[in-house]
Design a protein around this motif. Structure first.
Motif, mmCIF file in Angstrom:
data_model
loop_
_atom_site.group_PDB
_atom_site.id
_atom_site.type_symbol
_atom_site.label_atom_id
_atom_site.label_comp_id
_atom_site.label_asym_id
_atom_site.label_seq_id
_atom_site.Cartn_x
_atom_site.Cartn_y
_atom_site.Cartn_z
ATOM 1 N N SER A 131 0.810 -1.222 0.000
ATOM 2 C CA SER A 131 0.000 0.000 0.000
ATOM 3 C C SER A 131 0.839 1.266 0.000
ATOM 4 C CB SER A 131 -0.927 0.008 1.222
ATOM 5 O OG SER A 131 -0.164 -0.065 2.429
ATOM 6 N N HIS A 183 -0.508 -2.391 4.245
ATOM 7 C CA HIS A 183 -1.101 -3.677 3.920
ATOM 8 C C HIS A 183 -0.713 -4.029 2.493
ATOM 9 C CE1 HIS A 183 -4.168 -0.829 2.391
ATOM 10 N NE2 HIS A 183 -4.317 -1.731 1.430
ATOM 11 N N ASP A 184 -1.023 -5.214 2.111
ATOM 12 C CA ASP A 184 -0.725 -5.684 0.761
ATOM 13 C C ASP A 184 -2.045 -5.983 0.059
ATOM 14 O OD1 ASP A 184 1.256 -6.097 -1.080
ATOM 15 O OD2 ASP A 184 1.398 -8.254 -0.709
ATOM 16 N N THR A 185 -2.134 -5.635 -1.202
ATOM 17 C CA THR A 185 -3.314 -5.985 -1.997
ATOM 18 C C THR A 185 -2.954 -7.162 -2.884
ATOM 19 O OG1 THR A 185 -4.160 -3.720 -1.972
ATOM 20 C CG2 THR A 185 -4.991 -5.189 -3.688
ATOM 21 N N ASP A 236 -4.030 -4.683 8.160
ATOM 22 C CA ASP A 236 -3.058 -3.621 8.381
ATOM 23 C C ASP A 236 -2.002 -4.083 9.383
ATOM 24 O OD1 ASP A 236 -4.182 -1.807 6.657
ATOM 25 O OD2 ASP A 236 -5.414 -0.841 8.191
ATOM 26 N N PRO A 273 -7.413 -7.245 0.308
ATOM 27 C CA PRO A 273 -6.318 -6.654 1.090
ATOM 28 C C PRO A 273 -5.953 -7.541 2.277
ATOM 29 C CG PRO A 273 -8.376 -5.622 1.704
ATOM 30 C CD PRO A 273 -8.709 -6.619 0.620
#
Length: 695
Positions: free
Chosen positions: A303, A314-316, A367, A364
């Motif tokens: 992100s 976070h990662d998508t 967090d 996602p």
């Protein structure tokens, strides 16, 4: 169900209530039932049923209604006890259930009671309610011979009783949901699930409605009902590779123990009958099968590429190749690393978790808070399963990497504003913006200085320095340092920067970072103090002090500290008074206006404050400023202290506004040629008015 024993003969055609030769059983200590008239309930709580006269007299066969709010059906647990009344304040009863003979009611019998009152006891059929009532008492086990015999009651109760007894033995709880799916499930091939609700003894319960939710399948009915054999069938078609999940929930079924309420009013607590209420709860069940192979593909992006300590990232994850299958993705965040080239995805990750993807699409990750500076990289993994191929994203890809730069700031405060010379001081350091990143802080203490305006953070004025390491943001305290000489001391801190942490330095001579090692005040014959002039404060500078009743009227000069002597440097002219320039000025909203004057001089005689020790409470002190304002103070205290214990608060720059006048006092010591004490006169402001300033 109670049986009133107060009747000794037939009433309205009812036979004598007690039959000779019948075995005794538990009865209430007080046989006078407030709710009984001629054997009938006079409190209006009997519901659906009927009165019958039989071997044991007149008795109510049926349920109770309206005893407690929200409970339309209730069945008595105690034969021969008082009728139930609303005024008995019924409350829930927990613990071991015993009959009135004190014998515990077995768990099996409690389960049967719970089933009977729920399955059959919610009726408006008098015979059915009577049958439930008799069955409940049979399970309680405290009846006399023939007392709960349904054949003795008539009204068609016996067949109903037998049905209740048969069904209750087979179908009471606790329950579980059993689901069977055929082998070899395949996408788009219809299949049928067989669903049963099993009783405590493993019998399939007929006529139970269930809600059904299917994940990974189409066409499943929302509701099914078990047939007379206790089986429900649900036709569905798997629609995704991997997992097929069925979630089921029954309609409310009888609880496994009866809900019991008991009276709590004083007399009724012992004599009133307890009641069983119908109660139910839903039972959940599920089934899971996996039958279809999938080959997933993953693309990901962090992100943020750069951020600061305390931020979250976070990662998508974009999932492809699984259709509508649900897959579990293991997520690892590696770091922190000092450089991008040092990134490695091995060992123990900084954070790990899992996310569930329900088919193709983007999702996602949770967090993650990054508290430490450095480089971080996400990596995702789908582990191989019977129908799922494994996949691992590359380590250290640029779009998966975030660098955390720390830009900390420092807020500091010296441990004390004023201390005595020789005391130890330290600095409290509050660090923000570091998160949990460790850093080195250089601590410097400069001094002593004669006044605040003379403070300089230069090498020649460095009194002490040291280095401390902090594990991250928060509060720490520097080592204590002894300040031997009077004067002002000032701290300065410098957080040492690195490629990932920006350096930070506190300003010099900040008031919160400054500590005064209090000087002595020496104003008598034999004392030597070099006058140290201080800049004026403009219109607020006091220029004259007068105490009419003591004959004091003296000019004032701003003063600073005589560092060599460790004393306040007041004017050498004994007829002049020194105003401590670093204290408060007249009219300031807080702090002490400090004036120091000579008591006498060996060569010049009596000084300006010669008679100060004779001041009395209530005396008026007038102070005139350079701006032409006259301040009038009233004396509130006159005290004498040994010079070594002169209160340091006379130098305070905070607290309530006040005026303090100091000189020497006590008996002059001819051997040491000094006065041993200080005379301290404290006064508070009473008025201010314009006046002609003397210059």
């Amino acid at each position: 169900m109670r049986w009133p024993r107060i009747f000794a003969a037939a009433v309205s055609g009812v036979a004598v209530l007690v039959s000779p030769g019948v075995a005794s059983a538990a009865s209430p200590p007080d046989s006078h039932d407030p709710c009984a008239q001629i054997g009938h309930d006079s409190c209006g709580t009997t519901g659906v049923g009927f009165y019958t006269s039989y071997r044991y007299g007149v008795r109510w066969f049926g349920d109770y209604r309206g005893v407690v709010a929200g409970a339309p059906h209730a069945f008595c647990l105690d034969l021969r006890y008082w009728y139930a009344a609303r005024s008995y304040r019924y409350r829930a009863r927990h613990g071991v259930l015993r009959n009135r003979d004190g014998e515990p009611v077995s768990l099996e019998r409690q389960r049967r009671i719970a089933y009977a009152v729920w399955r059959y006891g919610r009726s408006d059929d008098p015979a059915r309610q009577a049958a439930v009532m008799l069955y409940v008492h049979a399970m309680m086990g405290d009846a006399r011979p023939g007392e709960v015999d349904p054949a003795a009651v008539g009204h068609g109760v016996a067949p109903l009783y037998r049905r209740i007894a048969r069904d209750t033995a087979r179908y009471h709880g606790p329950y579980r949901v059993d689901v069977k799916l055929p082998a070899g499930l395949a996408v788009d091939r219809p299949a049928t699930a067989a669903i049963r609700v099993l009783s405590a003894h493993g019998n399939a319960v007929p006529g139970v409605e269930l809600t059904l939710k299917a994940d990974g399948a189409d066409g499943a009915p929302a509701r099914v009902r078990t047939n007379t054999a206790g089986v429900a069938r649900a036709r569905l078609t798997p629609s995704t590779a991997g997992a097929l999940r069925l979630r089921l929930r029954t309609e409310p079924l009888a609880v496994s123990r009866p809900r019991v309420i008991a009276p709590t009013a004083p007399a009724a607590r012992t004599n009133g009958q307890r009641l069983a209420l119908p109660a139910a709860e839903a039972v959940a069940g599920r089934a899971t099968r996996t039958d279809v192979h999938a080959s997933p593909q993953l693309t990901t992006r962090a992100s943020a590429q750069t951020t600061a300590p305390g931020a979250t990232i976070h990662d998508t994850i974009t999932v492809a190749g699984v259709g509508r299958s649900a897959v579990t993705i293991d997520v690892a965040l590696w770091g922190p690393f000092a450089t991008r080239g040092a990134i490695a995805c091995s060992g123990t990750p900084f954070w790990k978790g899992t996310v569930a993807a329900h088919g193709n699409g983007s999702i996602p990750t949770p967090d993650v808070r990054l508290e430490q500076a450095g480089y971080y990289a996400f990596q995702e993994t789908i582990s191989a399963g019977p129908q799922i191929s494994s996949v691992v994203t590359p380590c250290g890809e640029r779009q998966e990497t975030t660098v955390v730069h720390a830009r900390p700031s420092l807020t500091t405060r010296a441990s004390s504003q004023v201390v005595r010379a020789g005391a130890k001081i330290s600095d409290r350091i509050d660090v923000t913006g570091l998160g949990r990143t460790s850093a080195a802080i250089e601590v410097e203490l400069f001094g002593p200085f004669a006044s605040r305006t003379s403070i300089r953070c230069t090498y020649k004025d460095l009194r002490w320095h040291g280095r401390i390491t902090v594990p991250g943001g928060g509060t720490t305290t520097s080592p204590a340092v002894r300040v031997e000489r009077a004067g002002f001391y000032a701290y300065r801190e410098r957080l040492i920067g690195t490629p990932l942490v920006a350096g930070s330095t506190t300003p010099c001579a900040v008031a919160a970072e400054t500590t005064l090692a209090a000087p002595e005040i020496v104003t008598g014959r034999g004392d030597r103090a070099v006058y140290v002039a201080a800049p004026k404060a403009g219109a607020k500078t006091p220029v004259e002090v007068a105490i009419a009743e003591l004959g004091i009227d003296a000019p004032i000069l701003p003063s600073a500290i005589d560092l060599a002597g460790g004393v306040l440097g007041i004017p050498a002219d004994v007829h002049r008074v020194g105003w401590w320039r670093d204290g408060a000025a007249p009219g300031d909203p807080h702090g002490t206006v400090l004036l120091a004057g000579h008591v006498d001089s060996a060569s010049a005689g009596a000084g300006a404050f010669f008679r100060l020790a004779h001041a009395r409470r209530g005396a008026l002190v007038r102070l005139t400023t350079a701006g032409g304002t006259r301040f009038t103070y009233r004396v509130t205290a006159v005290r004498t202290y040994p010079k070594a214990t002169l209160p340091t608060d006379v130098f305070a720059i905070d607290g309530r506004p006040r005026l303090v006048l100091v000189t020497c006092g006590g008996t002059f010591d001819a051997d040491t040629r000094h006065y041993p004490d200080n005379v301290v006169v404290t006064a508070v402001l009473v008025s201010r008015s314009p006046a002609s300033a003397r210059r």
